[in-house]
Design a protein around this motif. Sequence first.
Motif, short mmCIF file in Angstrom:
data_model
loop_
_atom_site.label_atom_id
_atom_site.label_comp_id
_atom_site.label_asym_id
_atom_site.label_seq_id
_atom_site.Cartn_x
_atom_site.Cartn_y
_atom_site.Cartn_z
N THR A 37 8.96 -2.78 0.73
CA THR A 37 8.49 -1.64 1.51
C THR A 37 6.97 -1.53 1.37
OG1 THR A 37 8.66 -0.07 -0.30
CG2 THR A 37 10.64 -0.41 1.07
N VAL A 38 6.36 -0.72 2.20
CA VAL A 38 4.92 -0.51 2.11
C VAL A 38 4.56 0.07 0.75
CG1 VAL A 38 2.96 0.78 3.03
CG2 VAL A 38 4.61 -0.27 4.58
N GLN A 39 5.35 1.00 0.27
CA GLN A 39 5.08 1.60 -1.03
C GLN A 39 5.17 0.56 -2.14
OE1 GLN A 39 7.27 2.85 1.19
NE2 GLN A 39 6.49 4.88 1.72
N GLN A 40 6.15 -0.33 -2.07
CA GLN A 40 6.27 -1.38 -3.07
C GLN A 40 5.09 -2.34 -3.00
OE1 GLN A 40 10.13 -2.67 -1.80
NE2 GLN A 40 11.16 -1.69 -3.52
N LEU A 41 4.65 -2.65 -1.80
CA LEU A 41 3.48 -3.52 -1.64
C LEU A 41 2.23 -2.87 -2.22
CD1 LEU A 41 4.09 -4.94 1.93
CD2 LEU A 41 4.10 -6.23 -0.21
N ARG A 42 2.08 -1.57 -2.02
CA ARG A 42 0.94 -0.85 -2.58
C ARG A 42 0.96 -0.90 -4.10
NH1 ARG A 42 1.03 4.80 0.25
NH2 ARG A 42 -0.75 5.17 -1.10
N ALA A 43 2.13 -0.69 -4.69
CA ALA A 43 2.25 -0.75 -6.15
C ALA A 43 1.96 -2.16 -6.65
CB ALA A 43 3.64 -0.30 -6.58
N LEU A 44 2.46 -3.16 -5.96
CA LEU A 44 2.20 -4.55 -6.33
C LEU A 44 0.71 -4.87 -6.25
CD1 LEU A 44 3.42 -7.28 -7.10
CD2 LEU A 44 3.69 -7.74 -4.66
N ALA A 45 0.06 -4.41 -5.20
CA ALA A 45 -1.38 -4.64 -5.05
C ALA A 45 -2.15 -3.94 -6.16
CB ALA A 45 -1.85 -4.14 -3.68
N LEU A 46 -1.74 -2.75 -6.53
CA LEU A 46 -2.41 -2.02 -7.60
C LEU A 46 -2.29 -2.78 -8.92
CD1 LEU A 46 -3.93 0.51 -8.51
CD2 LEU A 46 -1.71 1.60 -8.87
N VAL A 47 -1.12 -3.29 -9.21
CA VAL A 47 -0.93 -4.07 -10.44
C VAL A 47 -1.80 -5.32 -10.41
CG1 VAL A 47 0.74 -5.47 -11.73
CG2 VAL A 47 1.38 -3.20 -10.90
N GLN A 48 -1.90 -5.96 -9.26
CA GLN A 48 -2.69 -7.18 -9.15
C GLN A 48 -4.18 -6.90 -9.33
OE1 GLN A 48 -1.64 -10.29 -8.90
NE2 GLN A 48 -3.69 -11.08 -8.85
N VAL A 49 -4.66 -5.82 -8.74
CA VAL A 49 -6.09 -5.50 -8.78
C VAL A 49 -6.47 -4.84 -10.09
CG1 VAL A 49 -7.88 -4.07 -7.71
CG2 VAL A 49 -6.29 -5.34 -6.28
N ASP A 50 -5.65 -3.90 -10.54
CA ASP A 50 -5.95 -3.12 -11.74
C ASP A 50 -4.87 -3.42 -12.78
OD1 ASP A 50 -6.73 -1.30 -13.63
OD2 ASP A 50 -6.17 0.47 -12.48
N ARG A 51 -5.11 -4.43 -13.57
CA ARG A 51 -4.09 -4.91 -14.51
C ARG A 51 -3.75 -3.90 -15.60
NH1 ARG A 51 -2.52 -10.02 -13.14
NH2 ARG A 51 -4.07 -11.16 -11.98
N GLU A 52 -4.54 -2.84 -15.73
CA GLU A 52 -4.29 -1.82 -16.75
C GLU A 52 -3.71 -0.56 -16.12
OE1 GLU A 52 -7.78 -1.22 -19.09
OE2 GLU A 52 -8.08 -3.36 -19.39
N SER A 53 -2.88 -0.73 -15.13
CA SER A 53 -2.30 0.41 -14.42
C SER A 53 -1.37 1.20 -15.32
CB SER A 53 -1.52 -0.07 -13.20
OG SER A 53 -2.39 -0.70 -12.30
N THR A 54 -1.46 2.49 -15.22
CA THR A 54 -0.55 3.37 -15.95
C THR A 54 0.67 3.62 -15.09
OG1 THR A 54 -1.52 5.37 -15.03
CG2 THR A 54 -2.51 4.52 -17.07
N PRO A 55 1.76 4.04 -15.70
CA PRO A 55 2.94 4.38 -14.90
C PRO A 55 2.65 5.45 -13.84
CG PRO A 55 3.54 4.17 -17.20
CD PRO A 55 2.04 4.07 -17.13
N GLN A 56 1.79 6.41 -14.17
CA GLN A 56 1.47 7.45 -13.20
C GLN A 56 0.73 6.85 -11.99
OE1 GLN A 56 -0.42 11.01 -14.63
NE2 GLN A 56 -0.99 11.67 -12.58
N ARG A 57 -0.21 5.94 -12.23
CA ARG A 57 -0.93 5.31 -11.12
C ARG A 57 0.03 4.50 -10.26
NH1 ARG A 57 -6.53 2.75 -11.81
NH2 ARG A 57 -6.12 2.62 -9.60
N LEU A 58 0.98 3.82 -10.90
CA LEU A 58 1.97 3.07 -10.13
C LEU A 58 2.83 4.02 -9.31
CD1 LEU A 58 3.06 0.37 -12.71
CD2 LEU A 58 1.63 0.06 -10.68
N ALA A 59 3.20 5.14 -9.89
CA ALA A 59 4.00 6.13 -9.14
C ALA A 59 3.20 6.67 -7.96
CB ALA A 59 4.43 7.26 -10.07
#
Length: 73
Positions: free
Chosen positions: A38-60
């Motif tokens: 989904t678009v939301q899943q792609l956004r979370a995946l992109a965030l993990v790729q760009v910002d490797r220190e993502s917090t669970p809140q940022r992923l949410a």
Amino acid sequence: MTDQTRDQLVAELADLHRLLGEEFFAARLRPLLETDLTVQQLRALALVQVDRESTPQRLAEARIGVRHIFSRS
């Protein structure tokens, strides 16, 4: 080199640059279009790729598009 020759070379380079961009975009876009995410899943995946220190809140936030859903005001 004449002005006409230079203008032709510039036009050819511009066309090649455009074609290269189109091919690059198509090659990078194809896997995205073939995914079942989904678009939301792609956004979370992109965030993990760009910002490797993502917090669970940022992923949410990226996944559901709501900021500070669990924060206290």
